[in-house]
Design an enzyme around this catalytic site. Structure first.
Site, mmCIF file in Angstrom:
data_model
loop_
_atom_site.group_PDB
_atom_site.id
_atom_site.type_symbol
_atom_site.label_atom_id
_atom_site.label_comp_id
_atom_site.label_asym_id
_atom_site.label_seq_id
_atom_site.Cartn_x
_atom_site.Cartn_y
_atom_site.Cartn_z
ATOM 1 N N SER A 141 0.317 -18.595 -20.297
ATOM 2 C CA SER A 141 1.257 -19.318 -19.443
ATOM 3 C C SER A 141 2.513 -19.600 -20.255
ATOM 4 O O SER A 141 2.517 -19.499 -21.484
ATOM 5 C CB SER A 141 0.622 -20.640 -18.992
ATOM 6 O OG SER A 141 1.586 -21.525 -18.475
ATOM 7 N N TYR A 154 -3.757 -28.932 -20.983
ATOM 8 C CA TYR A 154 -3.593 -27.572 -20.474
ATOM 9 C C TYR A 154 -2.807 -26.709 -21.455
ATOM 10 O O TYR A 154 -3.208 -25.582 -21.777
ATOM 11 C CB TYR A 154 -2.875 -27.632 -19.132
ATOM 12 C CG TYR A 154 -2.622 -26.291 -18.498
ATOM 13 C CD1 TYR A 154 -3.630 -25.590 -17.853
ATOM 14 C CD2 TYR A 154 -1.350 -25.718 -18.541
ATOM 15 C CE1 TYR A 154 -3.401 -24.359 -17.258
ATOM 16 C CE2 TYR A 154 -1.101 -24.486 -17.949
ATOM 17 C CZ TYR A 154 -2.130 -23.816 -17.314
ATOM 18 O OH TYR A 154 -1.887 -22.586 -16.736
ATOM 19 N N LYS A 158 -3.669 -23.158 -23.643
ATOM 20 C CA LYS A 158 -2.913 -21.917 -23.500
ATOM 21 C C LYS A 158 -2.349 -21.452 -24.845
ATOM 22 O O LYS A 158 -2.288 -20.249 -25.114
ATOM 23 C CB LYS A 158 -1.788 -22.094 -22.469
ATOM 24 C CG LYS A 158 -2.297 -22.279 -21.040
ATOM 25 C CD LYS A 158 -3.143 -21.086 -20.590
ATOM 26 C CE LYS A 158 -3.632 -21.216 -19.177
ATOM 27 N NZ LYS A 158 -4.478 -20.070 -18.748
#
Length: 319
Positions: A141, A154, A158
């Site tokens: 991402s 998150y 990533k």
């Protein structure tokens, strides 16, 4: 009759980017196996495949269970004889300021977004190694390149899979196996709807971060509604990765992401970070039109996005 189609396993095919990718690859003459998490997702995938008149073989799999992973790989090897490519789309979100995240929520996210990718990759590598060929696409991402407030859990996951992809790329080069990292910018998918997964404490108005979290979520909603690319665009990039003679390591998707990363490479990092931080902090702490609470699960983003994309298509048609 020998089926000589390339055999591709796409995880997270029950919705969003994974489903769009599975359907596109099936339409381009790949033999596609798509993992789904539930019976509902399996039905959705079958219905979409039938509607588009393509063949996708759903497999029920929980990416956090090694027994499921092994069963999935064994099924494909038994039926198709090989696995030519794996595209990792199974994932989940976690939103909230770091102090509001519980370690249980963070561990759950890592089980899916990091360890799930690692375990499935390890399960398919012996089969690719035996053939000395294969392609692995790890979906990271923009958050794996640039950290920002309210996505610490998150984003850190990533960053981890970007590092995994870079290390694995070099190791697999010894075997003729290509590894690429797909890095989309913000795009509306069920990840930002039913799978948005805001941390429990982040939704509590008594949290000292609640006001700022509301403003940041509203900011993200506006950015999502303004985006010009779709899940099908991401699927198209995956197709390019799987068919390129020499696929690259990094595939960034989104003009704004590419621009920001280009600026980071041109401007001294300390200066760039100071400017970026000042802008984000100001927009969250002193918004012109403050959000009075958290938006709904999709905040009408889907409708606004469809309208935006329809207007964009109409504009292009008249050019």
């Amino acid at each position: 009759m020998i089926d000589d189609r390339q055999v591709i396993l796409v995880t997270g095919s029950g919705s969003g980017l994974g489903m769009a990718c599975a359907l596109l690859l099936a339409s381009r003459n790949f033999r596609v196996y798509g993992t789904v998490f539930s019976e509902g997702e399996e039905q959705d995938l079958r219905q979409q495949a039938a509607r588009r008149q393509v063949e996708v073989s759903p497999i029920r799999m929980n990416i956090t269970r090694r027994a499921d992973i092994d069963r999935t790989v064994e099924t494909i090897i038994r039926e198709a004889g090989r696995i030519d490519g794996v595209v990792h789309f199974a994932g989940m979100g976690l939103r909230g300021f770091f102090e509001d995240l519980s370690m249980q929520e963070i561990r759950q996210l890592y089980d899916v977004n990091v360890f799930g990718i690692m375990e499935l990759t390890q399960a398919v590598l012996p089969h690719m190694r035996a053939r000395r060929s294969g392609r692995i696409v790890i979906t990271a991402s923009a958050a794996g390149r640039m950290g920002e407030m309210s996505i610490a859990g998150y984003s850190s996951g990533k960053f981890a899979v970007v590092g995994l992809g870079e290390c694995l790329r070099q190791e697999m080069a010894l075997l003729g196996i290509h590894v690429s990292v797909l890095e989309p910018g913000l795009i509306y998918t069920p990840h930002f709807g039913i799978n948005r997964n805001r941390a429990r404490r982040a939704q509590d108005p008594s949290s000292p971060y609640f006001f700022w979290f509301c403003q940041h979520e509203a900011l993200v909603d506006k950015l999502l509604a303004a985006n010009k690319f779709t899940a099908e665009d991401i699927a198209g990039v995956v197709y390019k990765i799987l068919t390129a003679r020499k696929p690259r390591l990094h595939y960034m998707v989104g003009f704004k992401l590419k621009l920001l990363l280009a600026l980071r490479n041109i401007i001294p990092f300390e200066i760039y970070e100071r400017i970026h931080e000042r802008i984000v902090v100001r927009m969250v702490s002193r918004p012109r039109h403050p959000a009075t609470g958290l938006s709904g699960l999709d905040a009408g983003i889907l409708e606004r996005t469809k309208s935006h994309h329809a207007a964009e298509a109409l504009s292009k048609a008249h050019d």
